[in-house]
Design a protein around this motif. Structure first.
Motif, PDB file in Angstrom:
ATOM      1  N   ASN A 108       1.656   9.329  -5.950  1.00  0.00           N
ATOM      2  CA  ASN A 108       2.122  10.672  -5.609  1.00  0.00           C
ATOM      3  C   ASN A 108       3.237  11.139  -6.542  1.00  0.00           C
ATOM      4  O   ASN A 108       3.329  12.322  -6.851  1.00  0.00           O
ATOM      5  CB  ASN A 108       2.532  10.748  -4.142  1.00  0.00           C
ATOM      6  CG  ASN A 108       1.328  10.820  -3.230  1.00  0.00           C
ATOM      7  OD1 ASN A 108       0.303  11.391  -3.576  1.00  0.00           O
ATOM      8  ND2 ASN A 108       1.439  10.223  -2.055  1.00  0.00           N
ATOM      9  N   LYS A 125       0.844  -1.202   0.000  1.00  0.00           N
ATOM     10  CA  LYS A 125       0.000   0.000   0.000  1.00  0.00           C
ATOM     11  C   LYS A 125       0.876   1.247   0.000  1.00  0.00           C
ATOM     12  O   LYS A 125       0.588   2.209  -0.703  1.00  0.00           O
ATOM     13  CB  LYS A 125      -0.914   0.026   1.231  1.00  0.00           C
ATOM     14  CG  LYS A 125      -2.026  -0.975   1.209  1.00  0.00           C
ATOM     15  CD  LYS A 125      -3.055  -0.734   2.301  1.00  0.00           C
ATOM     16  CE  LYS A 125      -2.449  -0.719   3.675  1.00  0.00           C
ATOM     17  NZ  LYS A 125      -3.457  -0.695   4.749  1.00  0.00           N
ATOM     18  N   GLU A 126       1.942   1.226   0.785  1.00  0.00           N
ATOM     19  CA  GLU A 126       2.835   2.378   0.879  1.00  0.00           C
ATOM     20  C   GLU A 126       3.514   2.662  -0.458  1.00  0.00           C
ATOM     21  O   GLU A 126       3.647   3.821  -0.870  1.00  0.00           O
ATOM     22  CB  GLU A 126       3.887   2.158   1.981  1.00  0.00           C
ATOM     23  CG  GLU A 126       3.312   2.091   3.387  1.00  0.00           C
ATOM     24  CD  GLU A 126       2.590   0.775   3.723  1.00  0.00           C
ATOM     25  OE1 GLU A 126       1.778   0.784   4.658  1.00  0.00           O
ATOM     26  OE2 GLU A 126       2.821  -0.257   3.050  1.00  0.00           O
ATOM     27  N   SER A 139      -2.663  14.885   1.586  1.00  0.00           N
ATOM     28  CA  SER A 139      -3.243  14.387   0.338  1.00  0.00           C
ATOM     29  C   SER A 139      -3.605  15.540  -0.593  1.00  0.00           C
ATOM     30  O   SER A 139      -4.024  16.605  -0.156  1.00  0.00           O
ATOM     31  CB  SER A 139      -4.505  13.582   0.658  1.00  0.00           C
ATOM     32  OG  SER A 139      -5.185  13.249  -0.525  1.00  0.00           O
ATOM     33  N   LEU A 184      -7.660   5.303  -0.249  1.00  0.00           N
ATOM     34  CA  LEU A 184      -6.322   5.166   0.318  1.00  0.00           C
ATOM     35  C   LEU A 184      -5.518   6.452   0.108  1.00  0.00           C
ATOM     36  O   LEU A 184      -4.892   6.970   1.029  1.00  0.00           O
ATOM     37  CB  LEU A 184      -5.609   3.973  -0.337  1.00  0.00           C
ATOM     38  CG  LEU A 184      -4.240   3.592   0.174  1.00  0.00           C
ATOM     39  CD1 LEU A 184      -4.309   3.150   1.626  1.00  0.00           C
ATOM     40  CD2 LEU A 184      -3.656   2.483  -0.689  1.00  0.00           C
ATOM     41  N   LEU A 185      -5.569   7.001  -1.104  1.00  0.00           N
ATOM     42  CA  LEU A 185      -4.849   8.239  -1.408  1.00  0.00           C
ATOM     43  C   LEU A 185      -5.424   9.431  -0.659  1.00  0.00           C
ATOM     44  O   LEU A 185      -4.687  10.280  -0.156  1.00  0.00           O
ATOM     45  CB  LEU A 185      -4.866   8.498  -2.911  1.00  0.00           C
ATOM     46  CG  LEU A 185      -4.050   7.527  -3.757  1.00  0.00           C
ATOM     47  CD1 LEU A 185      -4.417   7.649  -5.221  1.00  0.00           C
ATOM     48  CD2 LEU A 185      -2.563   7.746  -3.543  1.00  0.00           C
ATOM     49  N   THR A 198      -6.974   9.567   2.190  1.00  0.00           N
ATOM     50  CA  THR A 198      -6.843   9.535   3.650  1.00  0.00           C
ATOM     51  C   THR A 198      -5.411   9.705   4.129  1.00  0.00           C
ATOM     52  O   THR A 198      -5.157   9.670   5.334  1.00  0.00           O
ATOM     53  CB  THR A 198      -7.428   8.224   4.217  1.00  0.00           C
ATOM     54  OG1 THR A 198      -6.771   7.105   3.622  1.00  0.00           O
ATOM     55  CG2 THR A 198      -8.938   8.147   3.969  1.00  0.00           C
ATOM     56  N   GLN A 199      -4.489   9.912   3.210  1.00  0.00           N
ATOM     57  CA  GLN A 199      -3.097  10.115   3.595  1.00  0.00           C
ATOM     58  C   GLN A 199      -2.866  11.558   4.032  1.00  0.00           C
ATOM     59  O   GLN A 199      -3.509  12.483   3.552  1.00  0.00           O
ATOM     60  CB  GLN A 199      -2.161   9.775   2.423  1.00  0.00           C
ATOM     61  CG  GLN A 199      -2.272   8.352   1.947  1.00  0.00           C
ATOM     62  CD  GLN A 199      -2.102   7.339   3.050  1.00  0.00           C
ATOM     63  OE1 GLN A 199      -1.084   7.315   3.731  1.00  0.00           O
ATOM     64  NE2 GLN A 199      -3.106   6.494   3.244  1.00  0.00           N
ATOM     65  N   GLU A 200      -1.924  11.725   4.946  1.00  0.00           N
ATOM     66  CA  GLU A 200      -1.555  13.076   5.374  1.00  0.00           C
ATOM     67  C   GLU A 200      -1.031  13.858   4.169  1.00  0.00           C
ATOM     68  O   GLU A 200      -0.325  13.306   3.321  1.00  0.00           O
ATOM     69  CB  GLU A 200      -0.467  12.974   6.452  1.00  0.00           C
ATOM     70  CG  GLU A 200      -0.183  14.273   7.150  1.00  0.00           C
ATOM     71  CD  GLU A 200       0.766  14.085   8.312  1.00  0.00           C
ATOM     72  OE1 GLU A 200       1.534  15.021   8.561  1.00  0.00           O
ATOM     73  OE2 GLU A 200       0.755  13.018   8.953  1.00  0.00           O
ATOM     74  N   ILE A 224       0.891   4.197  -2.817  1.00  0.00           N
ATOM     75  CA  ILE A 224       0.696   5.621  -2.512  1.00  0.00           C
ATOM     76  C   ILE A 224       1.858   6.435  -3.081  1.00  0.00           C
ATOM     77  O   ILE A 224       1.645   7.472  -3.724  1.00  0.00           O
ATOM     78  CB  ILE A 224       0.571   5.827  -0.986  1.00  0.00           C
ATOM     79  CG1 ILE A 224      -0.724   5.202  -0.479  1.00  0.00           C
ATOM     80  CG2 ILE A 224       0.636   7.312  -0.629  1.00  0.00           C
ATOM     81  CD1 ILE A 224      -0.772   5.035   1.031  1.00  0.00           C
TER      82      ILE A 224
END
Length: 143
Positions: free
Chosen positions: A50, A42-43, A82, A75-76, A78-80, A46
């Motif tokens: 990005n 997942k990381e 984003s 997933l994208l 909800t990332q800090e 992302i």
């Protein structure tokens, strides 16, 4: 899942009237992206998206995700830090737990393990509200 960005071709004309459209294939799925054959986390997913957003200088992104793409969009988003400003989720598989009925999953699994046109029809009938409206070109590509 198991589709490429070409699944959006019926919608691109309308979407592109008011928006710039980037139809990005997921690296681990069918399409023109070239995978190294290894599953990515997942990381890493992302980070890969990005990098694309940075490359094209995309900010305040409005994203539409269908099925697994809905999970990726969530997933994208909800990332800090984003860049996702708005999103539309269409049948976002994997995103919400316990919503799928077993018969849907089993028809998709049987199609994946033993692909044929009949199993494709069974899968589309299980997942679509109006399977008779699915374009034959899309069905052919999906198969």
């Amino acid at each position: 899942m198991d589709a490429s960005s070409t699944m959006w071709y019926p919608n691109i004309k309308v979407l592109s009237k008011n928006h710039r459209v980037y139809a990005i294939d997921f690296l681990m799925e069918p399409g023109k992206s070239v995978s190294c054959g290894e599953t990515i986390s997942k990381e890493e997913t992302i980070a890969w998206y990005n990098e694309i957003f940075t490359h094209y200088n995309l900010k305040k992104i409005k994203i539409v995700g269908a099925s697994r793409g809905g999970w990726l969009a969530t997933l994208l988003a909800t990332q800090e830090n984003s860049n996702i400003s708005k999103m539309v989720l269409l049948s976002p598989a994997q995103t919400l737990e316990n919503l799928d009925k077993m018969h849907k999953a089993s028809s998709a699994l049987m199609f994946k393990l033993f692909p044929n046109k009949k199993k494709l029809e069974n899968t589309l009938n299980a997942f679509a509200f109006y399977p008779e409206k699915i374009d034959p070109i899309y069905k052919n590509q999906f198969f």
